[in-house]
Scaffold this motif. Structure first.
Motif, mmCIF file in Angstrom:
data_model
loop_
_atom_site.group_PDB
_atom_site.id
_atom_site.type_symbol
_atom_site.label_atom_id
_atom_site.label_comp_id
_atom_site.label_asym_id
_atom_site.label_seq_id
_atom_site.Cartn_x
_atom_site.Cartn_y
_atom_site.Cartn_z
ATOM 1 N N PRO A 213 -8.989 -44.545 -14.278
ATOM 2 C CA PRO A 213 -10.132 -45.409 -14.719
ATOM 3 C C PRO A 213 -10.973 -45.796 -13.402
ATOM 4 O O PRO A 213 -12.092 -45.799 -13.543
ATOM 5 N N ASP A 214 -10.129 -45.701 -12.036
ATOM 6 C CA ASP A 214 -11.405 -45.858 -10.943
ATOM 7 C C ASP A 214 -12.060 -44.785 -10.631
ATOM 8 O O ASP A 214 -13.156 -44.973 -10.339
ATOM 9 N N ARG B 84 -14.847 -44.738 -13.276
ATOM 10 C CA ARG B 84 -15.896 -45.440 -13.057
ATOM 11 C C ARG B 84 -16.604 -45.351 -11.749
ATOM 12 O O ARG B 84 -17.935 -45.458 -12.000
ATOM 13 N N GLN C 67 -19.032 -46.426 -15.565
ATOM 14 C CA GLN C 67 -18.591 -46.940 -16.918
ATOM 15 C C GLN C 67 -17.141 -47.225 -16.471
ATOM 16 O O GLN C 67 -16.397 -46.600 -15.936
ATOM 17 N N ASN C 68 -16.465 -48.151 -17.604
ATOM 18 C CA ASN C 68 -15.063 -48.161 -17.736
ATOM 19 C C ASN C 68 -14.711 -47.284 -18.765
ATOM 20 O O ASN C 68 -15.327 -46.993 -19.814
#
Length: 148
Positions: free
Chosen positions: A77-78, A81, A86-87
């Motif tokens: 996720p990091d 992003r 975005q997530n």
């Protein structure tokens, strides 16, 4: 549809069809549904997607498409992003939906090496996470970053 129908005999003879991409086609499930209604079940309909769309869109599209070419950027996720702004929660949820419906073999998952954002180890971690939920078809490549 009329413009693509010119190639209908070719599509049927070669198991070909249309790939929707450019922007995010999964934001237009109604359009793709109407197109499927016009072309019938003989044509292959494929989507090039990030899967970063509402789960309801993917639920609606799965019964009418043959192949999904999924550009996940990175499962982390990091990293996702940092690169997209975005997530990736919807991406992950949609991947689980595809796995739950048993459609993993209908997917080609693109896992890029994005210079300055992820590493080969990150990409390998993404592949392993996807294999753990049944995905087996991967396209590993390097993004070419062009400076203007």
């Amino acid at each position: 549809y009329a413009e693509t129908r010119i190639d209908e005999l070719y599509f049927i003879a070669t198991n070909g069809g249309v790939t929707f991409g450019g922007g995010e086609p999964c934001l237009r499930p109604q359009f793709i549904s109407e197109f499927r209604g016009l072309c019938g079940p003989e044509w292959q309909l494929n989507l090039e997607t990030s899967l970063n769309v509402p789960v309801a869109n993917i639920e609606a599209l799965l019964p009418m498409v043959n192949t999904l070419i999924i550009d996940i950027k990175d499962m982390n996720p990091d990293i996702y992003r940092d690169y997209t702004g975005q997530n990736n929660a919807l991406v992950l949820e949609n991947l689980r939906l595809i796995a739950k419906t048993g459609r993993q073999s209908d997917c080609i998952v693109r896992i890029p090496l994005i210079p300055g954002y992820n590493t080969d180890a990150d990409r390998e971690n993404s592949r392993k996470a996807l294999e753990a939920i049944g995905f087996t078809r991967f396209d590993l490549f390097i993004y070419q970053i062009r400076k203007h």
